[in-house]
Motif scaffolding. Structure first.
Motif, PDB file in Angstrom:
ATOM      1  N   TYR A 198       0.876  -1.187   0.000  1.00  0.00           N
ATOM      2  CA  TYR A 198       0.000   0.000   0.000  1.00  0.00           C
ATOM      3  C   TYR A 198       0.910   1.233   0.000  1.00  0.00           C
ATOM      4  O   TYR A 198       1.687   1.438   0.935  1.00  0.00           O
ATOM      5  N   LYS A 199       0.849   1.989  -1.090  1.00  0.00           N
ATOM      6  CA  LYS A 199       1.638   3.214  -1.176  1.00  0.00           C
ATOM      7  C   LYS A 199       0.761   4.382  -0.780  1.00  0.00           C
ATOM      8  O   LYS A 199      -0.268   4.651  -1.426  1.00  0.00           O
ATOM      9  N   LEU A 200       1.132   5.049   0.298  1.00  0.00           N
ATOM     10  CA  LEU A 200       0.377   6.238   0.717  1.00  0.00           C
ATOM     11  C   LEU A 200       1.073   7.448   0.101  1.00  0.00           C
ATOM     12  O   LEU A 200       2.213   7.754   0.443  1.00  0.00           O
ATOM     13  N   ILE A 291       4.745   6.834   1.453  1.00  0.00           N
ATOM     14  CA  ILE A 291       4.929   5.952   2.612  1.00  0.00           C
ATOM     15  C   ILE A 291       4.514   4.546   2.199  1.00  0.00           C
ATOM     16  O   ILE A 291       3.381   4.344   1.740  1.00  0.00           O
ATOM     17  N   ASP A 292       5.450   3.588   2.319  1.00  0.00           N
ATOM     18  CA  ASP A 292       5.180   2.211   1.879  1.00  0.00           C
ATOM     19  C   ASP A 292       4.744   1.376   3.077  1.00  0.00           C
ATOM     20  O   ASP A 292       5.493   1.250   4.050  1.00  0.00           O
ATOM     21  N   VAL A 293       3.545   0.798   2.976  1.00  0.00           N
ATOM     22  CA  VAL A 293       2.973   0.046   4.100  1.00  0.00           C
ATOM     23  C   VAL A 293       2.577  -1.353   3.638  1.00  0.00           C
ATOM     24  O   VAL A 293       2.031  -1.515   2.538  1.00  0.00           O
ATOM     25  N   ILE A 305       7.536   0.112   5.846  1.00  0.00           N
ATOM     26  CA  ILE A 305       8.848  -0.425   5.447  1.00  0.00           C
ATOM     27  C   ILE A 305       9.735   0.598   4.753  1.00  0.00           C
ATOM     28  O   ILE A 305      10.902   0.354   4.526  1.00  0.00           O
ATOM     29  N   ASP A 306       9.135   1.773   4.427  1.00  0.00           N
ATOM     30  CA  ASP A 306       9.930   2.741   3.646  1.00  0.00           C
ATOM     31  C   ASP A 306       9.186   4.070   3.626  1.00  0.00           C
ATOM     32  O   ASP A 306       7.949   4.088   3.604  1.00  0.00           O
ATOM     33  N   VAL A 307       9.930   5.164   3.648  1.00  0.00           N
ATOM     34  CA  VAL A 307       9.337   6.499   3.478  1.00  0.00           C
ATOM     35  C   VAL A 307      10.203   7.264   2.484  1.00  0.00           C
ATOM     36  O   VAL A 307      11.436   7.262   2.597  1.00  0.00           O
ATOM     37  N   ASN A 308       9.563   7.874   1.498  1.00  0.00           N
ATOM     38  CA  ASN A 308      10.310   8.606   0.473  1.00  0.00           C
ATOM     39  C   ASN A 308       9.863  10.058   0.406  1.00  0.00           C
ATOM     40  O   ASN A 308       8.669  10.350   0.561  1.00  0.00           O
ATOM     41  N   ALA A 309      10.816  10.937   0.147  1.00  0.00           N
ATOM     42  CA  ALA A 309      10.484  12.335  -0.145  1.00  0.00           C
ATOM     43  C   ALA A 309      10.075  12.437  -1.612  1.00  0.00           C
ATOM     44  O   ALA A 309      10.679  11.799  -2.474  1.00  0.00           O
TER      45      ALA A 309
HETATM   46 MG   LIG Z   1       9.832   1.945  -1.246  1.00  0.00          MG
END
Ligand SMILES: [Mg+2]
Ligand SMILES: Nc1ncnc2c1ncn2[C@@H]1O[C@H](COP(=O)(O)OP(=O)(O)OP(=O)(O)O)[C@@H](O)[C@H]1O
Ligand SMILES: O=P(O)(O)O[C@H]1[C@H](O)[C@H](O)[C@H](OP(=O)(O)O)[C@@H](OP(=O)(O)O)[C@@H]1O
Length: 366
Positions: A198-200, A291-293, A305-309
């Motif tokens: 799930y990409k927020l 935000i990768d969930v 599992i991951d947060v990107n700007a």
């Molecule tokens: Mg990612």
């Protein structure tokens, strides 16, 4: 130079060329023009004071930080110039402010922030992780044990954003495998999640959920007789993240094994996503986040599992309108709205369980 005094607002932007293409800067420019905003491309190789003044600067300089961390002098000079310009021009709104961007440059720092922000949450977590900088098998085994990291793990370069190598990863099943991955790295416990990501995608007060393919379930070898976790000789699985979790990813690594296909995927709860978005916007003071969930197949908990700007925002409907709404909001009211407010999620998604999404189902309920 004084702040732009004309009736129209001036937004300066900088992305690397690859992002300029992918993001569709022309669309952004057209949308800005329709809204009376002049969009100016910043040249990082020339003095910024000669290019302003700007009411707002829109950027994704994470790639320059990554290059500067890799001893790229030109990138370091550009970063210094950019930071000095921002210091000299407090009247220019920066999207996003650099202190938050800095927290997303190194994965270990991002994961530590996530751990701190959700350590008491019963429904949200970030997988345990360890930082590795040695090839000593015994040393690594002790480090991952102390960090309560469980196999399989995902090994990822410490440096997050920017450059292909930042996305070269591996699923590692035993201590020996740890000593083979490029250092320094983080070893993050792998969370089985039914190959659904799930990409927020956050744009200030609004956010969207886009469902993506993801790595299938993996298991560290279990002794068939006694069920003990024998760290078998399972081969390390190397992959590039840009091949497994994009909307069009077709990697075999995202195809669930037959034994996992019967598992009923949990129904994702937008209220939990909302809590994740609210918390991280407050922690980072940022508007543009990816935000990768994943939802843990065993516990039903939501693992970040991951947060990107400044991500791709692929499949977000009316992206440029939402982005320009945000630019206007920030230029008119530079002090970010109290981010404790629950971000209005313009699309309250209702999910149908996604069996095995092969393409982006772009959850969008209207
Ligand atoms: Mg990612
Ligand atoms: N701890 C984990 N448990 C399960 N799967 C994981 C884990 N970490 C990463 N993955 C899988 O690997 C993919 C890439 O991981 P991650 O998002 O950390 O890489 P990235 O290069 O930062 O990705 P991005 O393209 O978002 O920048 C995830 O989308 C997911 O499929
Ligand atoms: O489709 P997504 O948003 O998953 O792809 C993003 C990715 O998550 C990262 O944010 C990339 O940035 P870096 O980590 O700096 O490589 C984005 O690349 P970009 O060139 O668009 O900034 C991906 O789009």
């Amino acid at each position: 130079m004084e702040q732009s005094t004309g009736k129209h607002k001036v937004v300066g932007y900088w992305f690397n060329e690859q992002k300029c293409q992918k993001f569709g800067v022309q669309d952004l420019e057209a949308t800005c023009r329709r809204r009376g905003i002049q969009l100016v491309k910043i040249d990082m190789n020339s003095p910024l004071d000669d290019q302003g003044p700007f009411d707002l600067v829109l950027h994704k300089v994470t790639v320059l930080y990554a290059q500067a961390l890799n001893n790229n002098g030109k990138a370091a000079n550009a970063i210094n110039m950019f930071e000095n310009y921002i210091k000299k021009h407090p009247e220019t709104f920066v999207m996003d402010p650099l202190p938050g961007v800095h927290k997303l440059l190194l994965r270990n720092q991002t994961y530590e922030l996530l751990h701190q922000r959700f350590r008491y949450d019963e429904k949200i977590f970030t997988p345990t992780y360890a930082e590795l900088s040695s090839r000593n098998v015994k040393e690594n085994a002790e480090i991952v044990k102390q960090a309560s990291v469980t196999f399989p793990v995902v090994c990822k370069p410490v440096t997050g954003g920017g450059g292909v190598e930042a996305h070269e990863m591996a699923v590692v099943f035993n201590e020996m495998g740890l000593s083979e991955f490029r250092l320094p790295c983080v070893a993050q416990s792998f969370i089985n999640h039914g190959a659904v990501l799930y990409k927020l995608f956050v744009l200030g007060p609004v956010w969207f959920v886009i469902v993506r393919p993801s790595l299938k379930n993996f298991y560290a070898g279990v002794d068939g007789c006694f069920g003990f976790n024998t760290l078998t000789e399972q081969e390390t699985v190397y992959f590039n993240s840009s091949n497994v979790s994009k909307a069009d990813s077709q990697s075999p690594l995202t195809q669930l094994d037959p034994g996992d296909m019967e598992d009923e995927l949990p129904k994702a709860d937008p209220a939990v996503f909302n809590r994740i978005v609210t918390n991280l916007r407050e922690a980072l003071n940022m508007d543009l986040l990816g935000i990768d969930v994943v939802i843990d197949s065993n516990t039903g908990k939501y693992g970040i599992i991951d947060v990107n700007a400044f991500p791709s925002y692929d499949s977000v409907p009316n992206l440029m309108e939402h982005l320009v709404d945000l630019l206007v909001m920030r230029m008119d009211h530079p002090a970010p709205e109290s981010i404790k407010q629950t971000p209005e999620n313009k699309k309250i998604p209702t999910f149908t369980t996604c069996d095995h999404p092969q393409e982006d189902s772009g959850v969008d309920t209207g």
